[in-house]
Design a protein around this motif. Structure first.
Motif, short mmCIF file in Angstrom:
data_model
loop_
_atom_site.label_atom_id
_atom_site.label_comp_id
_atom_site.label_asym_id
_atom_site.label_seq_id
_atom_site.Cartn_x
_atom_site.Cartn_y
_atom_site.Cartn_z
N ASP A 114 0.82 -1.21 0.00
CA ASP A 114 0.00 0.00 0.00
C ASP A 114 0.86 1.26 0.00
O ASP A 114 0.49 2.27 -0.62
CB ASP A 114 -0.96 0.00 1.20
CG ASP A 114 -0.24 -0.07 2.53
OD1 ASP A 114 0.82 -0.72 2.61
OD2 ASP A 114 -0.72 0.54 3.50
N ILE A 115 2.03 1.22 0.66
CA ILE A 115 2.92 2.38 0.66
C ILE A 115 3.57 2.54 -0.71
O ILE A 115 3.74 3.66 -1.22
CB ILE A 115 4.00 2.26 1.75
CG1 ILE A 115 3.34 2.17 3.13
CG2 ILE A 115 4.96 3.45 1.70
CD1 ILE A 115 2.49 3.37 3.48
N LYS A 116 3.89 1.40 -1.35
CA LYS A 116 4.43 1.46 -2.72
C LYS A 116 3.44 2.15 -3.66
O LYS A 116 3.82 2.96 -4.50
CB LYS A 116 4.74 0.05 -3.23
CG LYS A 116 5.96 -0.60 -2.61
CD LYS A 116 6.18 -1.98 -3.25
CE LYS A 116 7.39 -2.67 -2.64
NZ LYS A 116 7.60 -4.01 -3.23
N GLU A 117 2.15 1.82 -3.50
CA GLU A 117 1.13 2.41 -4.35
C GLU A 117 1.05 3.92 -4.14
O GLU A 117 0.91 4.70 -5.10
CB GLU A 117 -0.23 1.77 -4.08
CG GLU A 117 -0.33 0.32 -4.54
CD GLU A 117 -1.68 -0.29 -4.22
OE1 GLU A 117 -2.55 0.45 -3.70
OE2 GLU A 117 -1.87 -1.49 -4.47
N GLN A 118 1.14 4.36 -2.89
CA GLN A 118 1.10 5.79 -2.60
C GLN A 118 2.29 6.51 -3.22
O GLN A 118 2.14 7.59 -3.81
CB GLN A 118 1.09 6.03 -1.08
CG GLN A 118 -0.18 5.58 -0.38
CD GLN A 118 -0.15 5.89 1.10
OE1 GLN A 118 0.36 6.92 1.52
NE2 GLN A 118 -0.69 4.98 1.90
N ILE A 119 3.48 5.90 -3.10
CA ILE A 119 4.68 6.51 -3.67
C ILE A 119 4.60 6.53 -5.19
O ILE A 119 4.98 7.51 -5.83
CB ILE A 119 5.93 5.75 -3.18
CG1 ILE A 119 6.15 6.02 -1.69
CG2 ILE A 119 7.16 6.14 -3.99
CD1 ILE A 119 7.26 5.23 -1.07
N ARG A 121 2.05 6.90 -6.97
CA ARG A 121 1.15 7.97 -7.40
C ARG A 121 1.85 9.33 -7.43
O ARG A 121 1.39 10.26 -8.09
CB ARG A 121 -0.07 8.04 -6.48
CG ARG A 121 -0.97 6.81 -6.54
CD ARG A 121 -2.26 7.02 -5.79
NE ARG A 121 -2.94 5.74 -5.57
CZ ARG A 121 -3.07 5.16 -4.38
NH1 ARG A 121 -2.57 5.75 -3.30
NH2 ARG A 121 -3.70 4.00 -4.26
N LEU A 122 2.97 9.46 -6.68
CA LEU A 122 3.71 10.72 -6.66
C LEU A 122 4.61 10.89 -7.88
O LEU A 122 5.00 12.02 -8.21
CB LEU A 122 4.58 10.80 -5.39
CG LEU A 122 3.87 11.02 -4.06
CD1 LEU A 122 4.89 10.99 -2.93
CD2 LEU A 122 3.13 12.35 -4.05
N LYS A 123 4.93 9.77 -8.54
CA LYS A 123 5.84 9.84 -9.68
C LYS A 123 5.26 10.71 -10.79
O LYS A 123 4.11 10.55 -11.19
CB LYS A 123 6.14 8.43 -10.21
CG LYS A 123 6.96 7.59 -9.23
CD LYS A 123 7.23 6.20 -9.77
CE LYS A 123 8.04 5.37 -8.79
NZ LYS A 123 8.28 3.99 -9.27
N ASN A 124 6.07 11.64 -11.25
CA ASN A 124 5.70 12.59 -12.31
C ASN A 124 4.55 13.53 -11.90
O ASN A 124 3.95 14.18 -12.75
CB ASN A 124 5.31 11.86 -13.60
CG ASN A 124 6.45 11.04 -14.16
OD1 ASN A 124 7.60 11.45 -14.11
ND2 ASN A 124 6.14 9.86 -14.67
N LYS A 125 4.24 13.56 -10.60
CA LYS A 125 3.21 14.47 -10.09
C LYS A 125 3.82 15.65 -9.32
O LYS A 125 3.21 16.70 -9.21
CB LYS A 125 2.24 13.72 -9.16
CG LYS A 125 1.47 12.59 -9.82
CD LYS A 125 0.45 13.12 -10.81
CE LYS A 125 -0.42 11.98 -11.34
NZ LYS A 125 -1.44 12.46 -12.30
N VAL A 126 5.01 15.43 -8.78
CA VAL A 126 5.70 16.47 -8.00
C VAL A 126 7.12 16.58 -8.51
O VAL A 126 7.79 15.57 -8.72
CB VAL A 126 5.72 16.12 -6.49
CG1 VAL A 126 6.43 17.21 -5.71
CG2 VAL A 126 4.30 15.92 -5.97
N ALA A 127 7.58 17.80 -8.75
CA ALA A 127 8.94 17.99 -9.26
C ALA A 127 9.49 19.33 -8.79
O ALA A 127 8.73 20.28 -8.57
CB ALA A 127 8.96 17.93 -10.79
#
Length: 313
Positions: A114-119, A121-127
């Protein structure tokens, strides 16, 4: 003490020691020589880089690249570490690029799904965007190692005077506008200079040069005082928009004196040999900035204006 707890504590102890003997550990844990020997063998099989020292007074040592003991992270701490690492991915070079990538892969592998899924979702969303500047990562790594190990560095530096050999003792390492900078004591000049890492063609640690304790007392928040002959006062008048554009610059921002109408003036001391670098920053503000002093800075801006106008004639 459970065996697992003892092994973790054993890792922490031998990481803190440069060398040790089995008997020293046996005495510290209150266990037999044979038990500690078995524990060390088990740690070696788990990947702890131990090697034995032969002869009188021998024992064990850790290889230079030591393995750290297990560390427990909370979910928020795990996400924070990934965010911090991902924020650096847009830099052209990092002094620890391979290590960061390897560490993240190991870290990510053992996270709950579940933590992997949360992380994910951050990929290419925050930079955190940074201009791409090509710099040799090995050079950055050497400069960083010099600070950590208290070593001087021999470099080949490509300045406007050509390629020259320099011996330096780094004060720090920082990035601005995508460029990496290294303020350092220059043994050739006998004073402090600011070196741009992408202009360092080659760098290697030089342990034959004595480490200067008077240099070590300085850091990026407490920079060294420079000789008055090697620095100049740069004063710039700013429009309200100029103030807004320049206030985020680490060099100029704290020095801006704002007036009630929103306009302002900034005066900073800069290394004389790097004056053009600061003037090129001001040049980007166009009509929102006007250099007031020194005279040579004003002449430099006038020359840039003349060259620019010729491009459109």
């Amino acid at each position: 003490m459970l065996k697992a707890q003892r092994l973790i504590q054993l890792i922490m102890i031998i990481n803190a020691k440069k060398s040790f003997t089995v008997q020293e550990l046996a005495d510290e844990f209150g266990l037999s020589y044979r038990t500690i020997t078995r524990d060390l063998q088990e740690l070696s099989e788990l990947g702890i880089p131990l090697y034995s020292i032969q002869g009188r007074g021998g024992g064990y040592k850790l290889l230079r690249d030591r393995t750290l003991p297990p560390i427990a992270f909370s979910e928020s701490e795990a996400i924070a570490l990934f965010f911090a690492s991902q924020s650096l991915q847009f830099f052209g070079s990092l002094p620890f690029e391979e290590g960061a990538s390897s560490a993240l892969n190991k870290f990510y592998h053992y996270l709950p799904d579940d933590i992997k899924e949360q992380i994910d979702r951050l990929k290419n969303k925050v930079a955190i965007w940074s201009p791409y500047r090509a710099t040799d990562p090995e050079c950055l790594k050497t400069l960083l190692q010099a600070i950590m190990t208290r070593s001087a560095v021999s470099i080949e530096y490509n300045s406007r005077h050509g390629v020259r050999q320099r011996n330096i003792q780094p004060v720090g390492l920082y990035s601005s506008h995508g460029y990496w900078y290294c303020p350092a004591f220059c043994y050739l000049k006998g004073d402090y200079r600011l070196f741009r890492a992408d202009r360092i063609l080659k760098a290697q640690l030089n342990e034959s040069i004595p480490w200067r304790k008077d240099v070590e007392q300085f850091d990026l928040r407490n920079p060294p005082e420079k000789n008055g002959a090697d620095q100049a006062s740069l004063t710039v008048e700013l429009t309200a928009n100029g103030v807004r554009l320049l206030e985020s610059e680490s060099w100029f921002g704290p020095a801006i004196e704002r007036r009630e109408d929103g306009r302002g003036t900034a005066t900073i001391l800069v290394p004389a040999e790097n004056m053009k670098f600061y003037l090129d920053l001001i040049w980007q503000l166009g009509e929102d900035a006007r250099v007031l002093e020194p005279t040579e800075a004003i002449e430099y801006i006038k020359q840039k204006i003349k060259i620019m106008s010729l491009n459109y004639n």
